[in-house]
Structure formats: structure tokens, C-alpha cells
Design an enzyme around this catalytic site. Structure first.
Site, PDB file in Angstrom:
ATOM      1  N   SER A   1      90.303  76.063  78.676  1.00 21.71           N
ATOM      2  CA  SER A   1      91.638  76.109  78.067  1.00 21.71           C
ATOM      3  C   SER A   1      91.507  75.921  76.563  1.00 21.71           C
ATOM      4  O   SER A   1      91.094  74.845  76.097  1.00 21.71           O
ATOM      5  CB  SER A   1      92.520  74.998  78.640  1.00 21.71           C
ATOM      6  OG  SER A   1      93.675  74.873  77.827  1.00 21.71           O
TER       7      SER A   1
ATOM      8  N   HIS B   1      91.608  80.545  79.148  1.00 17.49           N
ATOM      9  CA  HIS B   1      92.927  80.074  79.583  1.00 17.49           C
ATOM     10  C   HIS B   1      93.764  79.752  78.341  1.00 17.49           C
ATOM     11  O   HIS B   1      93.328  79.019  77.456  1.00 17.49           O
ATOM     12  CB  HIS B   1      92.746  78.835  80.449  1.00 17.49           C
ATOM     13  CG  HIS B   1      93.995  78.351  81.104  1.00 17.49           C
ATOM     14  ND1 HIS B   1      94.530  78.950  82.233  1.00 17.49           N
ATOM     15  CD2 HIS B   1      94.828  77.325  80.804  1.00 17.49           C
ATOM     16  CE1 HIS B   1      95.628  78.301  82.603  1.00 17.49           C
ATOM     17  NE2 HIS B   1      95.834  77.309  81.748  1.00 17.49           N
TER      18      HIS B   1
ATOM     19  N   ASP C   1      97.340  78.300  77.130  1.00 16.55           N
ATOM     20  CA  ASP C   1      98.500  77.508  77.547  1.00 16.55           C
ATOM     21  C   ASP C   1      99.659  77.728  76.595  1.00 16.55           C
ATOM     22  O   ASP C   1      99.629  77.289  75.447  1.00 16.55           O
ATOM     23  CB  ASP C   1      98.123  76.023  77.572  1.00 16.55           C
ATOM     24  CG  ASP C   1      97.275  75.670  78.768  1.00 16.55           C
ATOM     25  OD1 ASP C   1      97.677  76.004  79.900  1.00 16.55           O
ATOM     26  OD2 ASP C   1      96.203  75.063  78.580  1.00 16.55           O
TER      27      ASP C   1
ATOM     28  N   MET D   1     103.400  76.879  75.738  1.00 21.92           N
ATOM     29  CA  MET D   1     104.417  75.846  76.003  1.00 21.92           C
ATOM     30  C   MET D   1     105.585  76.058  75.054  1.00 21.92           C
ATOM     31  O   MET D   1     105.386  76.315  73.859  1.00 21.92           O
ATOM     32  CB  MET D   1     103.815  74.464  75.786  1.00 21.92           C
ATOM     33  CG  MET D   1     102.558  74.233  76.613  1.00 21.92           C
ATOM     34  SD  MET D   1     101.969  72.542  76.446  1.00 21.92           S
ATOM     35  CE  MET D   1     100.442  72.600  77.384  1.00 21.92           C
TER      36      MET D   1
ATOM     37  N   HIS E   1      98.986  81.218  80.735  1.00 18.89           N
ATOM     38  CA  HIS E   1      99.768  80.301  81.584  1.00 18.89           C
ATOM     39  C   HIS E   1     101.067  79.990  80.847  1.00 18.89           C
ATOM     40  O   HIS E   1     101.064  79.245  79.873  1.00 18.89           O
ATOM     41  CB  HIS E   1      98.911  79.038  81.812  1.00 18.89           C
ATOM     42  CG  HIS E   1      99.578  77.949  82.561  1.00 18.89           C
ATOM     43  ND1 HIS E   1      99.043  76.677  82.641  1.00 18.89           N
ATOM     44  CD2 HIS E   1     100.733  77.911  83.287  1.00 18.89           C
ATOM     45  CE1 HIS E   1      99.831  75.916  83.376  1.00 18.89           C
ATOM     46  NE2 HIS E   1     100.864  76.632  83.763  1.00 18.89           N
TER      47      HIS E   1
ATOM     48  N   MET F   1     104.228  78.182  80.383  1.00 16.50           N
ATOM     49  CA  MET F   1     105.042  76.998  80.713  1.00 16.50           C
ATOM     50  C   MET F   1     106.328  77.117  79.900  1.00 16.50           C
ATOM     51  O   MET F   1     106.538  76.426  78.902  1.00 16.50           O
ATOM     52  CB  MET F   1     104.252  75.726  80.378  1.00 16.50           C
ATOM     53  CG  MET F   1     103.111  75.483  81.358  1.00 16.50           C
ATOM     54  SD  MET F   1     101.858  74.341  80.755  1.00 16.50           S
ATOM     55  CE  MET F   1     100.806  75.481  79.875  1.00 16.50           C
TER      56      MET F   1
ATOM     57  N   MET G   1      98.692  73.051  89.871  1.00 17.61           N
ATOM     58  CA  MET G   1      98.480  72.116  88.763  1.00 17.61           C
ATOM     59  C   MET G   1      97.992  70.777  89.323  1.00 17.61           C
ATOM     60  O   MET G   1      98.595  70.239  90.261  1.00 17.61           O
ATOM     61  CB  MET G   1      99.786  71.876  87.998  1.00 17.61           C
ATOM     62  CG  MET G   1     100.355  73.092  87.270  1.00 17.61           C
ATOM     63  SD  MET G   1      99.304  73.673  85.924  1.00 17.61           S
ATOM     64  CE  MET G   1      99.275  72.238  84.853  1.00 17.61           C
TER      65      MET G   1
ATOM     66  N   ASP H   1      94.229  73.461  87.658  1.00 17.29           N
ATOM     67  CA  ASP H   1      94.346  73.270  86.209  1.00 17.29           C
ATOM     68  C   ASP H   1      94.853  71.856  85.936  1.00 17.29           C
ATOM     69  O   ASP H   1      95.919  71.485  86.421  1.00 17.29           O
ATOM     70  CB  ASP H   1      95.341  74.310  85.666  1.00 17.29           C
ATOM     71  CG  ASP H   1      95.583  74.210  84.171  1.00 17.29           C
ATOM     72  OD1 ASP H   1      94.872  73.460  83.480  1.00 17.29           O
ATOM     73  OD2 ASP H   1      96.508  74.912  83.698  1.00 17.29           O
TER      74      ASP H   1
HETATM   75  C1  DX5 Z   1      98.381  71.410  80.987  1.00 15.84           C
HETATM   76  C2  DX5 Z   1      97.641  72.713  80.778  1.00 15.84           C
HETATM   77  C3  DX5 Z   1      96.171  72.641  81.047  1.00 15.84           C
HETATM   78  C4  DX5 Z   1      95.401  71.746  80.133  1.00 15.84           C
HETATM   79  C5  DX5 Z   1      94.015  71.537  80.651  1.00 15.84           C
HETATM   80  O1  DX5 Z   1      99.732  71.621  80.853  1.00 15.84           O
HETATM   81  O2  DX5 Z   1      98.178  73.707  81.623  1.00 15.84           O
HETATM   82  O3  DX5 Z   1      95.618  73.952  81.016  1.00 15.84           O
HETATM   83  O4  DX5 Z   1      95.310  72.253  78.839  1.00 15.84           O
HETATM   84  O5  DX5 Z   1      93.383  70.598  79.827  1.00 15.84           O
HETATM   85  P1  DX5 Z   1      92.499  69.442  80.442  1.00 15.84           P
HETATM   86  O6  DX5 Z   1      91.371  70.101  81.154  1.00 15.84           O
HETATM   87  O7  DX5 Z   1      92.074  68.678  79.238  1.00 15.84           O
HETATM   88  O8  DX5 Z   1      93.364  68.648  81.382  1.00 15.84           O
HETATM   89 ZN    ZN Z   2      97.159  75.665  81.825  1.00 21.25          ZN
END
Ligand code: DX5
Ligand code: ZN
Length: 234
Positions: free
Chosen positions: A11, A36, A38, A40, A69, A71, A144, A178
């Protein structure tokens, strides 16, 4: 499941954003299968991260597929922009879909946009059983193992039962986990049926990223950690 290859998706949330291109190339050299990403929106989750121009910039330097991903509370409205930015895997959250019909509409919308791998995520506190009818619409299910929103959280072992449940339904697509994943719990995830492991902290903060990726892919259960950092496991 023993014959499935485990894919490792670092990620980039945990990378040094001032050097994002170098970081991407470095984890690719270290053996990353997917990257990956993320996204948000400050609404579905409080954190605010990567918009389409940054994802497009990552795509320009990346050799590996981008696993995006989302969110966000409006995953269909934003899908076209992220697809154009280079998303290969595009994953929305079940929690924002408003039920089975809504989730089906989002998944079909993604297919209409030509998304190669259509994914849906189930958040840490959400039961998985209500998604049963949707499994046939999805190429990837993301379980998750933390509550979405931040990197660096501790792994929630309750996610393992949810992962097993998805495989027991006969789901044969990608099954991704994840959140809080490290060499100390990766074997449990793989044994539960996961074949795509996301790891931010455990890869980007490892002293040896290639070793951390190898350990995530292969370390047997019972080996607390090898190349990765001492991230808390279950
Ligand atoms: C959380 C994310 C994850 C996160 C993973 O909301 O979706 O992808 O970045 O990071 P680690 O491996 O540090 O938990
Ligand atoms: Zn993620």
C-alpha cells in the site's frame, strides 16, 4: 487453496510521498505484484488521500497493476476518473452501496467502464454474510482486517473467519485482505483463503523490502517475523 499463488500488494499510503516514483519502482524491484492505492475521501473515512492526478502520475511510472481501493461515499461517480487514471483493480465499499441492488449497480457500472477487476470491500466491523448474493458479480472481495481509514493499525483476527466464509461459499475470484498484515499473520490469512495480501507498514517500513515481500508470500505460521518490522499480529 494450496495451489494458488499469493499476490502481494504494497500500500503506497505508507511510502515517502516526496519520492513517490522512486518508492513505486523500489517496491516493484522488491517483488510487488500489485500496487495498492488507498483513496480516502474525508467522508466515508476521516482521512483524505489520493486524487486521480496522483494516481495517474503513479500509473506513468508503475509497471505493475494499480489496485485502487476506494474508501469514498460515491464510488460510482468517481469510477470513471480513477479508471482513466489507470486503475486495473477498482474496489468499492459494501457499506456505501445501500444494499444488494445498489452494490450490483455499482459493480455493473464498473464493468461498463471496462474495469478489468471489479472488487468490493467489507469493512472491519461489518458482517460478511449479507454479500452472499453478490459474489457472482465480483472478481475480487476485500476483507478488511482493520477499520478502514488509516495505515499502521493492528490486525483484527476476526477477519479470518470472514475470509474463510467467502471461500466456503465457493467464491473463486481474488480474495484480498488489507490492514495490519505482516509476516507474523500472513500465513493465517493465506490459510483462511486469501490470495492477495495488502501491506503498507510491513513493506515500506521494513529494513529489507524484498525480504518482507518474500516473508508475506511464504513465511509459515508460527514464525513471528523475519524481514518485516515487529508489527503486532494476532
Ligand atoms: C486502511 C487501508 C490499508 C492500509 C494498510 O484503510 O485500506 O490499505 O493502508 O496499511 P497497513 O499495512 O500499515 O495496515
Ligand atoms: Zn486499502
Amino acid at each position: 487453496m494450496a495451489t494458488r499463488t499469493t499476490l502481494i500488494a504494497p500500500s503506497i499510503l505508507a511510502c515517502d510521498f516526496a519520492r513517490i516514483g522512486e518508492e513505486v519502482r523500489d517496491v516493484e524491484r522488491a517483488g510487488a505484484d500489485w500496487l495498492h492505492v488507498d483513496v480516502m475521501d474525508g467522508h466515508y473515512v476521516p482521512n483524505l488521500t489520493l486524487g486521480p492526478p496522483i494516481v495517474a502520475a503513479v500509473h506513468r511510472v508503475a509497471q505493475r497493476p494499480l489496485d485502487v481501493h476506494l474508501m469514498v461515499t460515491n464510488p460510482l461517480a468517481l469510477a470513471g476518473e480513477y479508471r482513466s487514471a489507470g486503475a486495473h483493480v477498482l474496489t468499492f465499499h459494501w457499506e456505501v452501496a445501500g444494499g444488494v441492488a445498489g452494490a450490483r449497480a455499482i459493480a455493473r457500472g464498473y464493468r461498463d467502464l471496462g474495469v478489468p477487476v471489479v472488487g468490493m470491500a467489507v469493512d472491519g466491523a461489518t458482517p460478511v454474510e449479507p454479500i452472499r448474493e453478490l459474489l457472482g458479480e465480483l472478481d475480487l472481495v476485500l476483507i478488511m482486517s482493520v477499520q478502514a481509514g488509516f495505515g499502521g493499525q493492528s490486525f483484527q483476527a476476526s477477519a479470518l473467519d470472514k475470509t474463510r466464509w467467502v471461500r466456503r461459499q465457493g467464491f473463486d475470484g481474488y480474495l484480498q485482505m488489507d490492514g495490519g498484515i505482516s509476516p507474523s499473520n500472513a500465513a493465517l490469512c493465506r490459510e483462511a483463503g486469501a490470495d492477495v495480501l495488502v501491506a503498507g507498514t510491513a513493506v515500506f517500513r521494513a529494513p529489507d523490502r524484498a525480504q518482507a515481500i518474500l516473508d508475506l508470500r511464504h513465511a509459515p505460521a508460527g514464525i513471528p517475523q523475519m524481514g518485516g518490522l515487529p508489527v503486532e499480529g494476532c
